[in-house]
Write a protein that holds these residues in place. Structure first.
Motif, PDB file in Angstrom:
ATOM      1  N   HIS A   1       0.612   2.302  -3.865  1.00 24.34           N
ATOM      2  CA  HIS A   1      -0.478   3.277  -3.954  1.00 24.34           C
ATOM      3  C   HIS A   1       0.007   4.694  -3.673  1.00 24.34           C
ATOM      4  O   HIS A   1      -0.286   5.615  -4.429  1.00 24.34           O
ATOM      5  CB  HIS A   1      -1.607   2.914  -2.992  1.00 24.34           C
ATOM      6  CG  HIS A   1      -2.792   3.835  -3.081  1.00 24.34           C
ATOM      7  ND1 HIS A   1      -3.700   3.773  -4.112  1.00 24.34           N
ATOM      8  CD2 HIS A   1      -3.200   4.868  -2.293  1.00 24.34           C
ATOM      9  CE1 HIS A   1      -4.619   4.711  -3.964  1.00 24.34           C
ATOM     10  NE2 HIS A   1      -4.337   5.385  -2.853  1.00 24.34           N
TER      11      HIS A   1
ATOM     12  N   TYR B   1       0.832  -1.202   0.000  1.00 26.37           N
ATOM     13  CA  TYR B   1       0.000   0.000   0.000  1.00 26.37           C
ATOM     14  C   TYR B   1       0.870   1.256   0.000  1.00 26.37           C
ATOM     15  O   TYR B   1       0.610   2.214  -0.735  1.00 26.37           O
ATOM     16  CB  TYR B   1      -0.899  -0.044   1.221  1.00 26.37           C
ATOM     17  CG  TYR B   1      -1.989   1.003   1.296  1.00 26.37           C
ATOM     18  CD1 TYR B   1      -2.829   1.239   0.222  1.00 26.37           C
ATOM     19  CD2 TYR B   1      -2.194   1.715   2.474  1.00 26.37           C
ATOM     20  CE1 TYR B   1      -3.853   2.178   0.308  1.00 26.37           C
ATOM     21  CE2 TYR B   1      -3.211   2.647   2.577  1.00 26.37           C
ATOM     22  CZ  TYR B   1      -4.029   2.882   1.489  1.00 26.37           C
ATOM     23  OH  TYR B   1      -5.040   3.806   1.581  1.00 26.37           O
TER      24      TYR B   1
ATOM     25  N   HIS C   1      -8.794   5.263   0.952  1.00 26.50           N
ATOM     26  CA  HIS C   1      -7.442   5.412   0.423  1.00 26.50           C
ATOM     27  C   HIS C   1      -7.278   6.536  -0.596  1.00 26.50           C
ATOM     28  O   HIS C   1      -6.168   6.955  -0.881  1.00 26.50           O
ATOM     29  CB  HIS C   1      -6.968   4.097  -0.192  1.00 26.50           C
ATOM     30  CG  HIS C   1      -7.877   3.535  -1.226  1.00 26.50           C
ATOM     31  ND1 HIS C   1      -8.062   4.113  -2.454  1.00 26.50           N
ATOM     32  CD2 HIS C   1      -8.663   2.425  -1.207  1.00 26.50           C
ATOM     33  CE1 HIS C   1      -8.912   3.383  -3.162  1.00 26.50           C
ATOM     34  NE2 HIS C   1      -9.297   2.353  -2.431  1.00 26.50           N
TER      35      HIS C   1
ATOM     36  N   GLY D   1      -7.343  -7.207  -1.229  1.00 25.82           N
ATOM     37  CA  GLY D   1      -6.605  -5.952  -1.341  1.00 25.82           C
ATOM     38  C   GLY D   1      -5.827  -5.834  -2.632  1.00 25.82           C
ATOM     39  O   GLY D   1      -5.719  -4.747  -3.210  1.00 25.82           O
TER      40      GLY D   1
ATOM     41  N   ARG E   1      -3.084  -4.075  -9.524  1.00 26.41           N
ATOM     42  CA  ARG E   1      -2.413  -4.248  -8.240  1.00 26.41           C
ATOM     43  C   ARG E   1      -1.832  -5.645  -8.196  1.00 26.41           C
ATOM     44  O   ARG E   1      -2.236  -6.531  -8.963  1.00 26.41           O
ATOM     45  CB  ARG E   1      -3.399  -4.064  -7.073  1.00 26.41           C
ATOM     46  CG  ARG E   1      -3.835  -2.643  -6.805  1.00 26.41           C
ATOM     47  CD  ARG E   1      -4.996  -2.610  -5.824  1.00 26.41           C
ATOM     48  NE  ARG E   1      -6.122  -3.382  -6.332  1.00 26.41           N
ATOM     49  CZ  ARG E   1      -7.002  -2.902  -7.183  1.00 26.41           C
ATOM     50  NH1 ARG E   1      -6.901  -1.662  -7.626  1.00 26.41           N
ATOM     51  NH2 ARG E   1      -7.992  -3.666  -7.616  1.00 26.41           N
TER      52      ARG E   1
ATOM     53  N   TRP F   1      -7.830  -1.861  -2.535  1.00 26.41           N
ATOM     54  CA  TRP F   1      -7.289  -1.698  -1.181  1.00 26.41           C
ATOM     55  C   TRP F   1      -8.417  -1.613  -0.160  1.00 26.41           C
ATOM     56  O   TRP F   1      -8.320  -2.160   0.945  1.00 26.41           O
ATOM     57  CB  TRP F   1      -6.426  -0.438  -1.108  1.00 26.41           C
ATOM     58  CG  TRP F   1      -5.286  -0.404  -2.068  1.00 26.41           C
ATOM     59  CD1 TRP F   1      -5.136   0.427  -3.142  1.00 26.41           C
ATOM     60  CD2 TRP F   1      -4.112  -1.230  -2.052  1.00 26.41           C
ATOM     61  NE1 TRP F   1      -3.956   0.177  -3.796  1.00 26.41           N
ATOM     62  CE2 TRP F   1      -3.302  -0.834  -3.151  1.00 26.41           C
ATOM     63  CE3 TRP F   1      -3.664  -2.263  -1.234  1.00 26.41           C
ATOM     64  CZ2 TRP F   1      -2.080  -1.434  -3.438  1.00 26.41           C
ATOM     65  CZ3 TRP F   1      -2.445  -2.867  -1.510  1.00 26.41           C
ATOM     66  CH2 TRP F   1      -1.674  -2.452  -2.597  1.00 26.41           C
TER      67      TRP F   1
END
Length: 623
Positions: free
Chosen positions: A57, A53, A114, A266, A136, A271
């Motif tokens: 991200h 993450y 997020h 996720g 992802r 996420w």
């Protein structure tokens, strides 16, 4: 899907002997087992995703993300020092656990907010080129937008169309580039062209607020629920080590399914889905603990006894101080606490100073207690506990590479199957450790009991030594596996599995035994405080683990590693060094263990008879 099927099989097979053994233990263990299982589901679900993450991200570089990860996990294990103290002196274990669970629910829900993907650009000859991220996990791809087309950065060599090929030294060469493209065919050093990532400041602050809520929630909860387990057993009860190992099974049942389910959601759905499921898990944990009859429909004797985890002074808690009671002031204390943690998470350089402050407070209070309240025997037992706590720092510093460097090793340099039914994501590899614990925890619990009945049980320092040797061997397995890497610099998955197997057997020699050791060697008045000290050692270990992980950092472009071959060699060098340190210290501790056990007066070695323990206690008072 395959890992889910295997997970169901493992759970069904291992639950049978676990629940059969639990019938021989206090009934309250069932409640703590399920409550902690769901708490760990929430925590490890978030942990499996956190490093990805941060790097994928929010596009933090490896060193920054690993430092933030280490700071976060260090604070997670530091705050139980405060929570344990408040529970011992004021709240009691039960109230602290329930409040901490609510903070954790809030934290995990907040993690799901997020916001937009962070962005990054390349600046070449004064011109800016956007880096676009799609997907992802294993399907994640980075594209360079040249103005006339999109070129895949690295990735699959069979990709048709424009592609940016990475060479040694960090240069990239474009193939399939349009003739009229303004992008040069060769960029000598791509890292020099990268701009700073642009992150939405609102959602960046929300990220750190969520982590702060989780840290504070664990602070109120973690040490106290482990302490209640110890309160279920009488002193010198031979079932204690086995009971903690069964409790440890519950922890890892939650962690196992968290990595599988939250890790999958996720990295595939979003996420928000992974973090949201973690919040649901914590909410169930709170319900299990606070509404025992409602959840289990059990007869009264299956509940926690009334005295277990109760406040030491209920009248003081109910006393009004200003507009609210003392109890509510202790809950409101979490507000400035969350603000302080929020600040520390964004300034990891202050984490070490914070840890040292915690060490001074812990050490100062414990020295005062030993001098004013303890006899010689109790002092010796506490000294042994402190020494073993110190040695556990080494183990956890290496073991906790799992959430950071080993997690990234799985993604970058491990052959992960990605073929429908056979798909395994990098985050799901975090289930290997907990899956092995599900398989081996009942075996180890039975083994300790079997050896103890025959007076062959290894003493506690020797178990710690065995743990260190095994974690070192786990890293050496990965070094061995490097020679079998394929053309894309990925090691066969079996080597990562074997590494986690050795780390797991090492953990089973140390962690549940260590928890039991703290409750055995600590006077009742400070058992929660000493349990918090156990987690304080883990806090230092997490900080050190973050520093170690930074040695494995690789250059990344929009969250994707630039040179997988160089990354693999970096992992090899670091893992070799970690193995050397762990094995040497393990051998040394093993040699010392036969002397150290005498400081425990029978509590760190083979179980002694009641008469022998009373005789040793009398000698301790006389000395």
């Amino acid at each position: 899907m395959l890992i889910i099927v295997l997970g169901i099989v493992i759970t069904l097979v291992t639950c049978i002997p676990v629940f059969n053994q639990m019938r021989q233990h206090p009934k309250g263990l069932h409640i703590l087992f399920f409550a902690e299982m769901w708490e760990r589901f929430s925590f490890y679900g978030m942990r499996a995703l956190l490093i990805f993450y941060l790097t994928q991200h929010f596009l933090f570089d490896d060193r920054t993300a690993q430092g933030q990860y280490g700071s976060y996990t260090a604070l997670v294990y530091l705050l139980p020092l405060l929570g344990g103290f408040l529970a011992d002196k004021y709240l009691g274990n039960r109230k602290a656990i329930a409040f901490g669970a609510l903070l954790l629910v809030a934290g995990h829900l907040t993690m799901g907010l997020h916001g937009p993907q962070a962005t990054q650009k390349m600046v070449v000859a004064g011109a800016e080129y956007n880096l676009a991220v799609e997907g992802r996990g294993g399907s994640r791809q980075v594209f360079i937008e040249t103005g006339t087309q999109r070129c895949l950065f690295g990735g699959d060599a069979s990709h048709e169309g424009c592609r940016a090929n990475v060479s040694e030294g960090g240069s990239i060469t474009f193939t399939g580039l349009d003739a009229d493209s303004p992008m040069p065919t060769v960029i000598p050093n791509v890292m020099e062209t990268l701009s700073e990532p642009v992150r939405d400041p609102l959602y960046t602050n929300i990220l750190f607020l969520a982590l702060a809520l989780i840290v504070m929630g664990v602070g109120y909860l973690k040490a106290n629920i482990s302490s209640i387990v110890g309160q279920l057993y009488e002193d010198n009860d031979p079932r204690r080590d086995a009971g903690f190992t069964l409790y440890y099974y519950g922890i890892n049942l939650g962690a196992f399914w968290a990595a599988i389910l939250c890790g999958y959601l996720g990295q595939t759905v979003g996420w928000w889905a992974g973090f949201g499921l973690a919040a649901v898990g914590m909410a169930v944990g709170w319900l299990v603990f606070t509404q025992q009859r409602l959840v289990f429909w059990m007869p009264g004797e299956r509940q926690l006894p009334e005295h277990v985890g109760a406040p030491p002074n209920p009248e003081l808690l109910a006393k009004k101080v200003g507009p609210v009671s003392v109890e509510w002031w202790l809950y409101l204390l979490a507000i400035p606490g969350v603000a302080a943690v929020w600040f520390l998470l964004q300034t990891p350089q202050y984490t070490f100073a914070t840890l040292m402050s915690g060490l001074v407070l812990f050490g100062g209070y414990l020295i005062y207690y030993m001098v004013t309240k303890c006899n010689l025997r109790e002092i010796q037992e506490l000294i042994l506990a402190l020494f073993l706590i110190f040695m556990s720092v080494v183990f956890w510093s290496l073991f906790e590479q799992g959430g950071s460097s080993l997690n990234q090793f799985a993604e970058r340099n491990t052959q992960l199957p990605n073929d429908g039914f056979m798909t395994v994501t990098a985050a799901q590899t975090q289930s290997f450790n907990s899956g092995f614990i599900l398989l081996f925890a009942p075996i180890f619990a039975a083994l300790w009991a079997w050896l103890g009945a025959r007076k062959l049980d290894p003493n506690t320092p020797l178990k710690f030594a065995l743990a260190l040797v095994q974690v070192g061997l786990g890293f050496w397995v990965l070094v061995w596996g490097v020679q079998f890497a394929d053309d894309s610099f990925r090691v066969p998955l079996i080597f990562l599995v074997l590494a986690y197997l050795l780390h797991t057997t090492g953990e089973l020699c140390l962690s549940p035994v260590g928890l039991s050791m703290i409750t055995k060697l600590s006077p009742a008045a400070v058992v929660s405080f000493m349990m918090a000290g156990w987690f304080l050692s883990s806090a230092f270990a997490q900080y050190v683990a973050g520093v170690i992980a930074q040695f494995t950092a690789s250059d990344t472009v929009a969250g994707q590693v630039l040179d997988p071959g160089k990354a693999l060699m970096t992992y090899k060098d670091v893992f070799w060094s970690l193995g050397v340190v762990a094995i040497l210290l393990g051998v040394l501790l093993g040699l010392m263990s036969f002397l150290l056990k005498y400081l425990g007066h029978g509590k760190a070695g083979r179980l002694a008879s009641k008469a022998a323990l009373e005789a040793e206690a009398a000698r301790g008072v006389a000395e």
